[in-house]
Write a protein that holds these residues in place. Sequence first.
Motif, PDB file in Angstrom:
ATOM      1  N   LYS A 354      23.325  31.156  -0.542  1.00 19.88           N
ATOM      2  CA  LYS A 354      22.712  32.311  -1.216  1.00 19.88           C
ATOM      3  C   LYS A 354      22.319  33.412  -0.230  1.00 19.88           C
ATOM      4  O   LYS A 354      22.003  34.528  -0.627  1.00 19.88           O
ATOM      5  CB  LYS A 354      21.513  31.887  -2.049  1.00 19.88           C
ATOM      6  CG  LYS A 354      20.295  31.432  -1.272  1.00 19.88           C
ATOM      7  CD  LYS A 354      19.175  31.063  -2.255  1.00 19.88           C
ATOM      8  CE  LYS A 354      17.921  30.596  -1.528  1.00 19.88           C
ATOM      9  NZ  LYS A 354      16.851  30.213  -2.478  1.00 19.88           N
ATOM     10  N   GLN A 359      26.414  38.356  -0.640  1.00 22.94           N
ATOM     11  CA  GLN A 359      25.347  38.301  -1.655  1.00 22.94           C
ATOM     12  C   GLN A 359      24.260  39.326  -1.343  1.00 22.94           C
ATOM     13  O   GLN A 359      23.773  40.033  -2.231  1.00 22.94           O
ATOM     14  CB  GLN A 359      24.721  36.895  -1.677  1.00 22.94           C
ATOM     15  CG  GLN A 359      25.696  35.792  -2.017  1.00 22.94           C
ATOM     16  CD  GLN A 359      25.629  35.415  -3.485  1.00 22.94           C
ATOM     17  OE1 GLN A 359      25.418  36.260  -4.340  1.00 22.94           O
ATOM     18  NE2 GLN A 359      25.819  34.144  -3.765  1.00 22.94           N
ATOM     19  N   GLN A 363      22.896  42.660  -3.358  1.00 21.81           N
ATOM     20  CA  GLN A 363      21.492  42.906  -3.700  1.00 21.81           C
ATOM     21  C   GLN A 363      21.057  44.297  -3.251  1.00 21.81           C
ATOM     22  O   GLN A 363      20.413  45.039  -4.000  1.00 21.81           O
ATOM     23  CB  GLN A 363      20.592  41.858  -3.031  1.00 21.81           C
ATOM     24  CG  GLN A 363      20.627  40.479  -3.652  1.00 21.81           C
ATOM     25  CD  GLN A 363      19.668  39.543  -2.936  1.00 21.81           C
ATOM     26  OE1 GLN A 363      19.813  39.269  -1.748  1.00 21.81           O
ATOM     27  NE2 GLN A 363      18.672  39.066  -3.650  1.00 21.81           N
TER      28      GLN A 363
END
Length: 388
Positions: A354, A359, A363
């Motif tokens: 994660k 990723q 974000q």
Amino acid sequence: MSNKILFCATVDFHFSSFHLPVLEWFKQQNWEVHVAAQGEMELPFVDKKFNIPLERSPFSRNNLAAYRQLKDIMDQNDYQIIHSHTPMGGVLARLAARGSRKKGTKVIYTAHGFHFCKGSSLLNWAMYYPIEKNLSRLTDCLITINNEDYSLAVNHRFKAKQIEHVYGVGINTERYRPIAQAEKALLRKALSYDPNDFLMFYAAEFNRNKNHQLLIRSLAKIKDQVPQAKLLFAGRGSLQEECRELAAQLGVGDRVEFLGYRNDIYKLLPLCDIAVSGSLREGLPVNIMEAMACGLPVVATRNRGHLELVKVDENGFLCDPEQVHEMSNHMLTLAKSDVIKQRMGKQSSEYIKKYDLRQVREQLSRIYTPLMEHPAATAELLQLSGLR
């Protein structure tokens, strides 16, 4: 207002170490990228770089000159976004940007670990908490990188217009990755390490916070039980010679390697057995995330950043920062059991997913995109469409 962004931090090394993918992303969006920090390092993806005398110490007189220079830079450039990092970079940039905000500039601050947190001294709370809370009023988006800081900012009602939690700066899991045993053996041979050496790796600046002494003392405790245990230290700093002397005094001078500054850590980590850290305070430590991506178990001190990454008995162990006995016992456990070491290493590889760079970039793009819209153009469009 033009498509220009200013990034600010105490030193330019901060950007080369942690934020090049973000600078690159803005260039891909056809934005002009400026950086203000102390240092003369050439940075890719940067259109203009300002060397300003920012200092880490809040008591340095140089910071007054840095504030004035920052204000002049902001007044002379029509920045749509200003994004600050590091404690003093965040303080001075947000103070200097007050006039720019009145003209529509959006101000972002990434807290890489508040200096006040659970377990911090009363002095830290008395000094840093009021500053950060008051400066949150000058912040359009406050980005935190661990759950504790996010909860603190929300629960203490910081006045930033937006408070976000992002999974750190992102780890390139294509570069930092586990390797097969055969490849590991070849790499060790090339660097004159024995296949049976138990290699413990720590990448950190030699300063009080990073607490290398705990690791040296812990190694000394197990030197007879694990004759082939070695500590590899990557980094430089004012306490390096002090640590070298301590290792010699404790009889492990030949077991501690001082590798200096390295830009090939992605090559060194996979040939090691475990990652270690004695750090007193961390926001979300990149060195531990890189080690996890390489499939290493972690033995580290208990702080909010390590607690975020290390699940006890799953991908590693945690201990208090002064507990030499506890740290050495955890080192010994992993040195004596390949089964535990391999199981924990696999969990590290799983947990790190994660925090993958892709990723994190996704974000951040969700945070940046609304702030990249031109307010005046948006208002005009709404008026023309009859929606306003």
